[in-house]
Design an enzyme around this catalytic site. Structure first.
Site, PDB file in Angstrom:
ATOM      1  N   LYS A  50      -2.617  -1.972  -3.020  1.00 36.87           N
ATOM      2  CA  LYS A  50      -3.665  -1.085  -2.518  1.00 36.87           C
ATOM      3  C   LYS A  50      -3.237   0.340  -2.820  1.00 36.87           C
ATOM      4  O   LYS A  50      -2.209   0.809  -2.334  1.00 36.87           O
ATOM      5  CB  LYS A  50      -3.892  -1.296  -1.022  1.00 36.87           C
ATOM      6  CG  LYS A  50      -5.030  -0.429  -0.450  1.00 36.87           C
ATOM      7  CD  LYS A  50      -5.392  -0.834   0.968  1.00 36.87           C
ATOM      8  CE  LYS A  50      -6.498   0.036   1.530  1.00 36.87           C
ATOM      9  NZ  LYS A  50      -6.967  -0.403   2.859  1.00 36.87           N
ATOM     10  N   GLU A  90       0.825  -1.216   0.000  1.00 32.63           N
ATOM     11  CA  GLU A  90       0.000   0.000   0.000  1.00 32.63           C
ATOM     12  C   GLU A  90       0.856   1.261   0.000  1.00 32.63           C
ATOM     13  O   GLU A  90       1.173   1.803   1.060  1.00 32.63           O
ATOM     14  CB  GLU A  90      -0.949   0.027   1.211  1.00 32.63           C
ATOM     15  CG  GLU A  90      -1.875   1.234   1.190  1.00 32.63           C
ATOM     16  CD  GLU A  90      -2.747   1.352   2.429  1.00 32.63           C
ATOM     17  OE1 GLU A  90      -3.579   2.270   2.478  1.00 32.63           O
ATOM     18  OE2 GLU A  90      -2.590   0.523   3.346  1.00 32.63           O
TER      19      GLU A  90
END
Length: 295
Positions: free
Chosen positions: A213, A176
């Site tokens: 992400k 992420e």
């Protein structure tokens, strides 16, 4: 790797519920839920209250596998029980939802245009516990605050280095590298991120797979090439501070990108709601996010 869970993550219709608020963000999450600081005096009491909130969400009839394919847990949530069963076990065995664990220990101080992850010498032990608890994968967050190529590459390099350790432990990492939605050069930062991610993905050996992400991009469809990469299991999006309605609109303009929302998922939920009110509010959020994720 659990192949049934992997197949669900690759091809399942739905989104990932991010239930991983940690020590720094928990007071805000509780306050939004209607639980003020006067309700707790210690960190333990605070985490007991947030675990009760998460348990209420997970056990709700609105939290079901026909809309939600995965859930990201905070470490204390993994260690807790839901209806007498370990949380990850309950998610998969009762709800059919794939469990993930937030493994980063927060962000280091800003260096230039980025905030890297704090180094964690205890990661190996945590990964061993997670695998033993039936967790499928992990999530770790860095932040990109501007379009600086050196900084973006530092974030991506650190993420992939830690991802290698996670893969060695038999877990699937969600990488992420969040691009701040308020970055004045967000579009340029996302172009740099796409290039850096592609380069590192191309370098993954064997049949290793990761998940990504990302912040919903300024240019619709920007991350479509990553969705087709043979080393990417799934690409998911954070709400990034957008209100749920705006996040859903932006998400729906990016086919193939599915949600992994936290605050936007919990919007409107309150400790004082009856079971019927709570379930109805959550069901409305879940349905809206599901539709945006499957458009």
């Amino acid at each position: 790797m659990n192949e049934r869970q992997a197949e669900r993550m690759r091809h399942g219709a739905g989104f990932i519920a991010a239930l991983d608020q940690s020590g720094g963000s928990t007071p805000k999450a509780l306050a939004a839920y209607g639980v003020g600081a006067e309700r707790y005096s210690t960190q333990e009491e605070m985490f007991d209250l947030v675990h009760a909130m998460r348990s209420r969400i997970i056990t709700s009839r609105a939290f079901s596998a026909d809309r939600i394919i995965g859930a990201i847990l905070f470490e204390r949530t993994m260690d807790g029980l839901v209806e007498g069963r370990p949380t990850a076990e309950y998610l998969w065995e009762v709800k059919g939802v794939v469990p993930f664990l937030k493994v980063d220990k927060g962000l280091a101080e800003r260096e230039g245009s980025v905030r890297l992850m704090v180094e964690d010498p205890g990661l190996g032990a945590l990964l061993e516990r997670a695998a033993g608890a039936g967790v499928f994968g992990t999530k770790m967050r860095s932040v990109i605050l501007g379009a600086d190529e050196r900084g973006v590459r530092a974030v991506v390099d650190q993420q992939f280095e830690v991802a290698g350790q996670i893969l060695d432990a038999g877990l699937v990492p969600i990488i992420e590298p969040e691009v701040d939605i308020h970055a004045p050069d967000k579009m340029e930062a996302e172009d740099l991120l796409l290039a850096a991610l592609t380069e590192r993905l191309d370098g993954l050996e064997g049949d290793r797979e990761v998940m990504l992400k990302v912040t919903i991009p300024s240019i619709d469809g920007l991350y479509a090439p990553l969705m087709d990469h043979p080393r990417v299991m799934r690409v998911v999006a954070l709400s990034g501070g957008y209100e749920r309605e705006e996040a859903n609109v932006r998400l729906a303009r990016n086919p193939g990108l599915i949600a992994s929302f936290s605050r936007a998922l919990l919007e409107g939920l309150s400790d004082g709601q009856s079971r019927e009110e709570f379930d109805a509010t959550l069901a409305k959020s879940v349905e809206a996010i599901f539709r945006a994720s499957t458009t």
